[in-house]
Design an enzyme around this catalytic site. Structure first.
Site, PDB file in Angstrom:
ATOM      1  N   CYS A 172      51.903  18.726  15.544  1.00 15.04           N
ATOM      2  CA  CYS A 172      51.187  19.402  16.926  1.00 15.04           C
ATOM      3  C   CYS A 172      49.617  19.103  16.389  1.00 15.04           C
ATOM      4  CB  CYS A 172      51.612  20.982  16.776  1.00 15.04           C
ATOM      5  SG  CYS A 172      50.286  21.604  18.040  1.00 15.04           S
ATOM      6  N   CYS A 208      51.799  27.019  20.127  1.00 17.81           N
ATOM      7  CA  CYS A 208      50.294  26.729  20.671  1.00 17.81           C
ATOM      8  C   CYS A 208      50.137  26.787  22.085  1.00 17.81           C
ATOM      9  CB  CYS A 208      49.746  25.351  20.086  1.00 17.81           C
ATOM     10  SG  CYS A 208      49.444  25.321  18.352  1.00 17.81           S
ATOM     11  N   CYS A 261      48.874  43.744  49.409  1.00 22.70           N
ATOM     12  CA  CYS A 261      49.448  45.090  49.876  1.00 22.70           C
ATOM     13  C   CYS A 261      48.339  46.074  49.527  1.00 22.70           C
ATOM     14  CB  CYS A 261      50.878  45.506  49.139  1.00 22.70           C
ATOM     15  SG  CYS A 261      51.598  46.874  49.980  1.00 22.70           S
ATOM     16  N   CYS A 276      47.921  47.823  57.848  1.00 22.12           N
ATOM     17  CA  CYS A 276      46.761  46.800  58.601  1.00 22.12           C
ATOM     18  C   CYS A 276      46.212  45.731  57.987  1.00 22.12           C
ATOM     19  CB  CYS A 276      45.773  47.867  59.111  1.00 22.12           C
ATOM     20  SG  CYS A 276      44.646  46.952  60.500  1.00 22.12           S
ATOM     21  N   CYS A 327      18.979  28.208  40.801  1.00 26.15           N
ATOM     22  CA  CYS A 327      18.783  28.303  41.965  1.00 26.15           C
ATOM     23  C   CYS A 327      19.607  29.385  42.921  1.00 26.15           C
ATOM     24  CB  CYS A 327      18.816  26.908  42.605  1.00 26.15           C
ATOM     25  SG  CYS A 327      20.333  26.442  42.780  1.00 26.15           S
TER      26      CYS A 327
END
Length: 528
Positions: free
Chosen positions: A301, A327, A387, A429, A484
């Protein structure tokens, strides 16, 4: 060791001595026979040399053809005695290990009872006599009245070796005390003639058998499989002979407990037993691959640099980068906890991970979280609707809501956003993002209730004090720490931090300063 075991050992020793002597005598006779055969072969060779050269010669008799016979039945009996001796030693080791576990368990129960007695001592009495308060282990019998927790998991997994698929099954068992401290664990492969329910039943029987062996009398059994839970509580009916046999075994084991409670829980609550089963399957798959090919199919790996069996390596579909399951699981979990959609771990690669391919190494909980992240990423921020009911909080898009909820021109004209949750099917709603306000239009409700809750009012007050800004499109709050005043929101909307005016094509539409010297200098000092 009892008297019967001593007599058995004495008998085995006698037989071993007799067999050793017999084998030695047989070996001496065989050696003498070999000497005689050598003399006979030598004499035959000399006789044949004086005969006519035209005579046909028979092939010489090879010594190995005569002497390669086994010593006889004595060796076979000796091998059987050695095999029996090994089995006896293994059985003694298992019994000793069980006694050790039982002793540790009794000490644990004793210590917990003693700790509860200490907590019941009044403070004044403890100050005066606390130094002399003791209860040595072993002076009185341990009364095992504590309720232990039994976790179990049975798994069936299909692994691919070359062009063929092989099915592996394993069980994981964890027994814990009332504080969830593990006192016994087991993970082992099993042979399952059936599907996942059979594996679950095998794991349950293995768990309860271990509890009986430990001397436990009161247990709580935690199960995440509804079908097995029905069998456990006696409400389910077996559908085949295999399940019927396992249910009968289960009922018999349950009678050995003074109390056996059952609880149906989520899979996350039995993750320890789940991991034990997964590890057992991985170990068995590795052994199978090595024995089937005659060599170790290992691959390194690139994250942990460990050599891992190729069947436990994950390949990203688009870029074909390969990493081990462990991993990848950690990488995906870390990204999901950060609220991000995981990609290929390679720092120079930006390939997306397909959720279905990730299912092979993700736990069910992580798979559900990743599914939610994928859905969140597929819905634009301005179209996301959640919801409002706290126990649900399902994610939906405005397009889904419009398709699911029939609307009329009259309701749309008065600004009514009544809809139904796709998951819990309750009315709310979506304009106000609150449970449905009966007899109120959206405009009237917002005037009467400008904040949905006390916490929202506090959040808005805090945002005003700290000069946080809310994105006009997605309502996400933004704090300017340094740099900024050009804000690029996560929804893609660009605006001015000072006044909220939109930026178009990387240019402001307002006359506010683009940056402040204090923020720029502060950022530079932090970098130094």
């Amino acid at each position: 060791m009892d008297i019967d075991d001593c007599e058995l050992l004495t008998l085995l020793s006698e037989q071993r001595r007799e067999l050793t002597a017999a084998i030695a005598a047989d070996s001496d006779l065989d050696f003498a026979f070999q000497l005689q055969m050598q003399e006979a072969i030598k004499f035959t060779s000399q006789s044949s040399s004086s005969s006519s050269s035209s005579a046909s010669h028979q092939p010489p008799l090879l010594l190995t053809e005569v002497t390669e016979a086994p010593f006889g039945i004595a060796i076979l009996v000796a091998e059987e005695i050695d095999k029996f001796e090994r089995e006896r030693l293994d059985r003694e080791f298992v019994e000793a290990e069980n006694r050790r576990i039982q002793e540790n368990l009794n000490r644990l129960i004793h210590d917990q009872i003693f700790a509860r007695q200490i907590l019941d001592v009044p403070e004044n009495e403890w100050r005066n006599t606390g130094d002399y308060f003791e209860k040595p282990y072993g002076l009185s019998p341990v009364t095992n009245e504590e309720v232990f927790r039994v976790y179990f998991k049975g798994l069936v997994s299909d692994e691919t070796f070359g062009s063929s698929d092989t099915t592996f099954a394993a069980v994981g068992v964890a027994i814990c005390d009332s504080c969830d401290c593990c006192v016994f664990e087991l993970g082992k492969p099993v042979v399952v003639d059936g599907g996942g329910d059979v594996a679950e039943m095998e794991a349950l029987i293995e768990a309860l058998t271990a509890a009986v062996a430990l001397g436990l009398k009161r247990v709580h059994v935690f199960c995440d499989n509804n079908t097995v839970y029905q069998y456990l509580t006696g409400k389910g009916q077996a559908t085949n002979n295999k399940i019927m046999t396992l249910v009968d075994q289960l009922n018999l084991i349950q009678t050995k407990f003074a109390y056996c409670g059952s609880f149906l829980v989520r899979e996350n609550n039995i993750k320890f037993a789940y991991k034990l089963a997964i590890d057992a399957i991985n170990s068995e798959a590795t052994k199978f691959a090595e024995s089937a090919t005659g060599r170790t199919l290992l691959e390194q790996c690139n994250i942990c640099f460990e050599s891992v069996y190729r069947g436990q390596m994950f390949s990203v579909n688009k870029c074909l980068h390969r990493y081990c399951f462990s991993c990848m699981r950690k990488h995906v979990e870390a990204k999901l906890l950060q609220g991000q959609l995981p990609k290929c771990p390679d720092e120079k690669c930006n390939s997306d991970l397909e959720i279905e391919s990730c299912k092979k190494f993700l736990s069910p909980k992580l798979y559900d979280i990743m599914s939610l992240r994928v859905k969140e990423a597929s819905i634009p921020p301005i179209d996301k609707v959640y919801c409002p009911f706290s126990y649900c909080s399902a994610l939906m898009s405005k397009t889904e809501i419009q398709e699911y909820t029939p609307t009329s021109s009259s309701t749309a004209a008065v600004g009514i956003g009544k809809t139904t949750c796709l998951k819990c099917h309750r009315h709310f709603c979506f304009n106000c993002n609150v449970p449905w306000h009966e007899n109120f239009t959206c405009l009237a409700y917002k005037k009467c209730f400008p904040y949905q809750s006390v916490n929202e009012a506090k959040l808005n007050s805090l945002a005003t004090q700290n000069r946080w800004r809310a994105c006009i499109k997605c309502k996400n709050l933004v704090e300017l720490a340094e740099g900024c005043y050009h804000i690029y929101c996560r929804c893609g909307y660009e605006f001015c931090y000072t006044c909220g005016a939109e930026w178009i094509n990387k240019k402001p539409t307002c006359g506010c300063p683009i940056w402040d010297e204090h923020n720029i200098i502060h950022a530079g000092q932090n970098r130094r």
